[in-house]
Write an enzyme that holds these catalytic residues in place. Structure first.
Site, PDB file in Angstrom:
ATOM      1  N   ASN A 152      -1.721   2.305  -5.617  1.00  0.00           N
ATOM      2  CA  ASN A 152      -2.066   0.974  -6.151  1.00  0.00           C
ATOM      3  C   ASN A 152      -3.546   0.615  -6.036  1.00  0.00           C
ATOM      4  O   ASN A 152      -4.028  -0.205  -6.809  1.00  0.00           O
ATOM      5  CB  ASN A 152      -1.162  -0.109  -5.542  1.00  0.00           C
ATOM      6  CG  ASN A 152      -1.425  -0.324  -4.078  1.00  0.00           C
ATOM      7  OD1 ASN A 152      -1.709   0.619  -3.349  1.00  0.00           O
ATOM      8  ND2 ASN A 152      -1.342  -1.557  -3.639  1.00  0.00           N
ATOM      9  N   GLU A 250       0.075   1.400   7.401  1.00  0.00           N
ATOM     10  CA  GLU A 250       0.022   0.091   6.728  1.00  0.00           C
ATOM     11  C   GLU A 250       1.037   0.164   5.601  1.00  0.00           C
ATOM     12  O   GLU A 250       0.935   1.018   4.722  1.00  0.00           O
ATOM     13  CB  GLU A 250      -1.381  -0.225   6.222  1.00  0.00           C
ATOM     14  CG  GLU A 250      -2.394  -0.466   7.343  1.00  0.00           C
ATOM     15  CD  GLU A 250      -2.012  -1.559   8.336  1.00  0.00           C
ATOM     16  OE1 GLU A 250      -1.230  -2.470   7.972  1.00  0.00           O
ATOM     17  OE2 GLU A 250      -2.464  -1.493   9.489  1.00  0.00           O
ATOM     18  N   CYS A 284      -0.363  -4.801  -1.879  1.00  0.00           N
ATOM     19  CA  CYS A 284       0.438  -4.973  -0.653  1.00  0.00           C
ATOM     20  C   CYS A 284       0.364  -6.392  -0.131  1.00  0.00           C
ATOM     21  O   CYS A 284       1.300  -6.869   0.501  1.00  0.00           O
ATOM     22  CB  CYS A 284      -0.024  -3.983   0.405  1.00  0.00           C
ATOM     23  SG  CYS A 284      -1.774  -4.093   0.735  1.00  0.00           S
ATOM     24  N   GLU A 459      -7.469  -1.351  10.076  1.00  0.00           N
ATOM     25  CA  GLU A 459      -8.339  -0.688   9.103  1.00  0.00           C
ATOM     26  C   GLU A 459      -9.504  -1.623   8.765  1.00  0.00           C
ATOM     27  O   GLU A 459      -9.452  -2.815   9.045  1.00  0.00           O
ATOM     28  CB  GLU A 459      -7.564  -0.371   7.819  1.00  0.00           C
ATOM     29  CG  GLU A 459      -6.433   0.611   8.048  1.00  0.00           C
ATOM     30  CD  GLU A 459      -6.066   1.358   6.781  1.00  0.00           C
ATOM     31  OE1 GLU A 459      -5.234   0.849   6.025  1.00  0.00           O
ATOM     32  OE2 GLU A 459      -6.633   2.449   6.554  1.00  0.00           O
TER      33      GLU A 459
HETATM   34  P1  NAD Z   1       5.079   5.591  -1.100  1.00  0.00           P
HETATM   35  O1  NAD Z   1       5.469   5.325   0.319  1.00  0.00           O
HETATM   36  O2  NAD Z   1       6.117   6.048  -2.023  1.00  0.00           O
HETATM   37  O3  NAD Z   1       3.940   6.705  -1.146  1.00  0.00           O
HETATM   38  C1  NAD Z   1       2.743   6.583  -0.404  1.00  0.00           C
HETATM   39  C2  NAD Z   1       2.195   7.975  -0.132  1.00  0.00           C
HETATM   40  O4  NAD Z   1       3.108   8.646   0.748  1.00  0.00           O
HETATM   41  C3  NAD Z   1       2.080   8.860  -1.382  1.00  0.00           C
HETATM   42  O5  NAD Z   1       0.915   9.647  -1.294  1.00  0.00           O
HETATM   43  C4  NAD Z   1       3.323   9.725  -1.296  1.00  0.00           C
HETATM   44  O6  NAD Z   1       3.193  10.952  -1.949  1.00  0.00           O
HETATM   45  C5  NAD Z   1       3.443   9.922   0.205  1.00  0.00           C
HETATM   46  N1  NAD Z   1       4.794  10.286   0.659  1.00  0.00           N
HETATM   47  C6  NAD Z   1       5.979  10.010   0.065  1.00  0.00           C
HETATM   48  N2  NAD Z   1       6.997  10.561   0.773  1.00  0.00           N
HETATM   49  C7  NAD Z   1       6.447  11.184   1.841  1.00  0.00           C
HETATM   50  C8  NAD Z   1       6.984  11.931   2.944  1.00  0.00           C
HETATM   51  N3  NAD Z   1       8.283  12.139   3.084  1.00  0.00           N
HETATM   52  N4  NAD Z   1       6.116  12.414   3.860  1.00  0.00           N
HETATM   53  C9  NAD Z   1       4.778  12.188   3.749  1.00  0.00           C
HETATM   54  N5  NAD Z   1       4.219  11.516   2.727  1.00  0.00           N
HETATM   55  C10 NAD Z   1       5.041  11.000   1.779  1.00  0.00           C
HETATM   56  O7  NAD Z   1       4.345   4.268  -1.611  1.00  0.00           O
HETATM   57  P2  NAD Z   1       3.725   3.968  -3.065  1.00  0.00           P
HETATM   58  O8  NAD Z   1       4.852   3.758  -4.018  1.00  0.00           O
HETATM   59  O9  NAD Z   1       2.688   4.983  -3.391  1.00  0.00           O
HETATM   60  O10 NAD Z   1       2.956   2.583  -2.791  1.00  0.00           O
HETATM   61  C11 NAD Z   1       3.583   1.341  -2.799  1.00  0.00           C
HETATM   62  C12 NAD Z   1       3.857   0.864  -1.388  1.00  0.00           C
HETATM   63  O11 NAD Z   1       2.656   0.892  -0.631  1.00  0.00           O
HETATM   64  C13 NAD Z   1       4.338  -0.575  -1.330  1.00  0.00           C
HETATM   65  O12 NAD Z   1       5.419  -0.675  -0.435  1.00  0.00           O
HETATM   66  C14 NAD Z   1       3.130  -1.331  -0.795  1.00  0.00           C
HETATM   67  O13 NAD Z   1       3.432  -2.519  -0.117  1.00  0.00           O
HETATM   68  C15 NAD Z   1       2.508  -0.320   0.096  1.00  0.00           C
HETATM   69  N6  NAD Z   1       1.097  -0.612   0.317  1.00  0.00           N
HETATM   70  C16 NAD Z   1       0.715  -1.112   1.519  1.00  0.00           C
HETATM   71  C17 NAD Z   1      -0.627  -1.422   1.763  1.00  0.00           C
HETATM   72  C18 NAD Z   1      -1.057  -1.966   3.099  1.00  0.00           C
HETATM   73  O14 NAD Z   1      -2.247  -1.923   3.386  1.00  0.00           O
HETATM   74  N7  NAD Z   1      -0.164  -2.486   3.913  1.00  0.00           N
HETATM   75  C19 NAD Z   1      -1.580  -1.213   0.763  1.00  0.00           C
HETATM   76  C20 NAD Z   1      -1.160  -0.705  -0.462  1.00  0.00           C
HETATM   77  C21 NAD Z   1       0.184  -0.391  -0.677  1.00  0.00           C
END
Ligand code: NAD
Length: 479
Positions: A152, A250, A284, A459
């Site tokens: 995102n 996060e 997020c 962060e």
């Molecule tokens: P996601 O958890 O699906 O993926 C995030 C990353 O994790 C990707 O690079 C993905 O390939 C990797 N990943 C997926 N499965 C994994 C596994 N089993 N082991 C290791 N890595 C793995 O999230 P998304 O769909 O890319 O992003 C959306 C989410 O991110 C939302 O829930 C949002 O709230 C959160 N987000 C949080 C913040 C924050 O700072 N708190 C910021 C941005 C997004």
């Protein structure tokens, strides 16, 4: 005009490797392939860790100002490419052009901030109880850090993790989101061109369950910083905790706003709409539920509906577009299912609620939402906001805090004492008063509480360096 897809490769030990295999299409124009990236194996992740480990001693021995100078040079290179990278970001992730320009600007500023940090003292000198002795602390790099990032903010998040890791003397393996390989590639390119030695930054593209999992399980990875969904984060936490490695997560949010009777309804609606619909609500810290006291509810809801209806969803490169598409077909299906469930559970769709075409979703206001329903409790990672009734301030605060998440929260009020009370009692890592929940400064700490975060290391800002360093205490006596 049709454009040629960019070829993205892994960066391992200074070599661009891996056969491009996975297409990323423009969410606003599905016929356009934006980039083709490798689908790497666990062995590629391990090779990247080997390269990072080999490069680490020399990088740690490089004077911090020299490490910082590379980040500063990378910032200049990115500045020179600002417009091209912003346009790629629009085509790859779906933001509007002004939003994408803002994000690339953020990446440039983050590189500058941490580049300059190379000149700042780390550690302290303290008095000792022993005669003729000084105590000093040294910040030592943790070693090799793995960074796993979401789609995102596809250039800002990799930058705000990589820059503090690098300037403090760590080497890095970055695993970007599958949906946004090109933005990560732009970041890696400017760092390489700025002179980062081979192996100091490695990038491995591919599936989270393959590449991300291999990095998490690799004993040589000393620290893992992850941003993404709570479900994935919790799984990583178990793996990293078991081998007692450092982990920073996060994750998701269900960010709440409280709008009080003393607020101006139109101004409050603008603040909530900016937080809820900016960057297509795929943030997020996006505002996802709003609790409103009785005296302002009707006027506020009408003003919020007006804000939602005023949006022009479309291709982010077109000048009239004010909101870009949802990132993918899967995400759109999740968003529309959440809206349908809210309807079934008694909500009234006061604005939006449907996808006019392709991956465009109209900004959606769910009114009369019940606090126990899914729309009030579960993250919807899209332009959807729930409006809920509360009796008064105390009732509203209790409802805001009654959530599994605790990332961002806000209050619209003209009462200074209410604002202070809210800031003190709300359970959230980021608190906004009369400002949108989304939108952060780069020089201040960022992170959440509860299921939104590990809530250990923050962060951003100078606090970001803490995660990537450990403290050594030296007693320095003279004979
Ligand atoms: P996601 O958890 O699906 O993926 C995030 C990353 O994790 C990707 O690079 C993905 O390939 C990797 N990943 C997926 N499965 C994994 C596994 N089993 N082991 C290791 N890595 C793995 O999230 P998304 O769909 O890319 O992003 C959306 C989410 O991110 C939302 O829930 C949002 O709230 C959160 N987000 C949080 C913040 C924050 O700072 N708190 C910021 C941005 C997004």
């Amino acid at each position: 005009m049709p454009t040629t897809p960019a070829t993205v490769r892994n960066l391992i030990g200074g070599e661009w490797t891996g056969d491009p295999a996975v297409e990323r299409r423009n969410p606003a124009r599905p016929e356009e392939v934006v980039a083709v990236a490798p689908s790497s194996a666990a062995a590629d992740a391990r090779a990247a860790v080997t390269a990072a480990r080999q490069a680490q001693p020399a990088w740690a021995a490089t004077p911090p100002p020299a490490r910082g100078a590379i980040l500063l040079d990378a910032a200049e290179l990115l500045r020179a490419r600002h417009e091209d990278v912003a346009r790629d970001l629009v085509r790859e992730e779906g933001k509007t052009l002004p939003e994408a320009r803002g994000e690339v600007r953020r990446a440039i500023d983050v590189l500058r901030f941490f580049g300059a940090l190379g000149w700042h003292a780390t550690g302290e000198v303290l008095p000792s109880g022993l005669p003729d002795t000084q105590v000093l602390t040294r910040s030592e790099p943790v070693g090799t850090a793995a960074l796993i990032t979401p789609w995102n903010f596809p250039i800002a998040i990799p930058t705000w993790k990589a820059a503090p890791a690098l300037v403090t003397g760590n080497t890095v393996v970055l695993k970007p989101a599958e949906l946004t390989p090109l933005c990560a590639h732009h970041l890696a390119s400017v760092l390489v061109e700025a002179g980062l030695p081979a192996g100091v930054l490695n990038v491995v593209h591919g599936r989270g369950s393959v590449v991300g999992d291999a990095l998490a399980r690799d004993e040589r990875v000393a620290a893992l910083s992850f941003t993404g969904s709570t479900a994935v984060g919790q799984g990583l936490h178990r793996v990293l905790s078991e081998r007692r490695a450092r982990v920073q997560l996060e994750m998701g949010g269900k960010n709440a706003y409280l709008v009080l009777d003393d607020a101006d309804p139109a101004a409050a609606a603008r603040v909530v709409a900016a937080g809820a619909f900016g960057a297509t609500g795929q943030v997020c810290t996006a505002t996802s539920r709003v609790y409103v006291t009785p005296g302002i509810r009707e006027e506020f809801t009408a003003a919020l509906v007006k804000e939602a209806d005023a949006h022009v969803p479309g291709d982010g490169l077109l000048p009239d577009t004010t909101m870009g598409p949802v990132v993918s077909k899967d995400q759109l299906a999740v968003d529309t299912a959440a809206i349908a469930r809210a309807r079934e559970q008694g909500a009234r769709v006061a604005a939006g609620g449907f996808a006019p075409r392709g991956l465009l979703l109209r900004p959606t206001v769910l009114a009369d939402v019940d606090h126990s329903s899914d729309a009030a409790r579960e993250e919807i990672f899209g332009p959807v906001v729930a409006v809920l009734a509360v009796d008064d301030y105390e009732h509203g605060l209790a409802r805001v805090n009654d959530s599994a998440y605790g990332l961002a929260a806000g209050i619209c009020t003209t009462s200074l004492s209410r604002a202070h009370d809210f800031a003190a009692r709300v359970q959230a890592g980021v608190v906004k008063v009369n400002r949108p929940t989304a939108g952060l400064d780069l020089n201040v700490p960022f992170g959440g509480v509860k299921d939104s975060s590990t809530n250990t290391f923050r962060e951003q800002g100078t606090a970001a360096a803490d995660f990537y360093t450990w403290t050594k205490t030296v007693y320095l006596g003279h004979q």
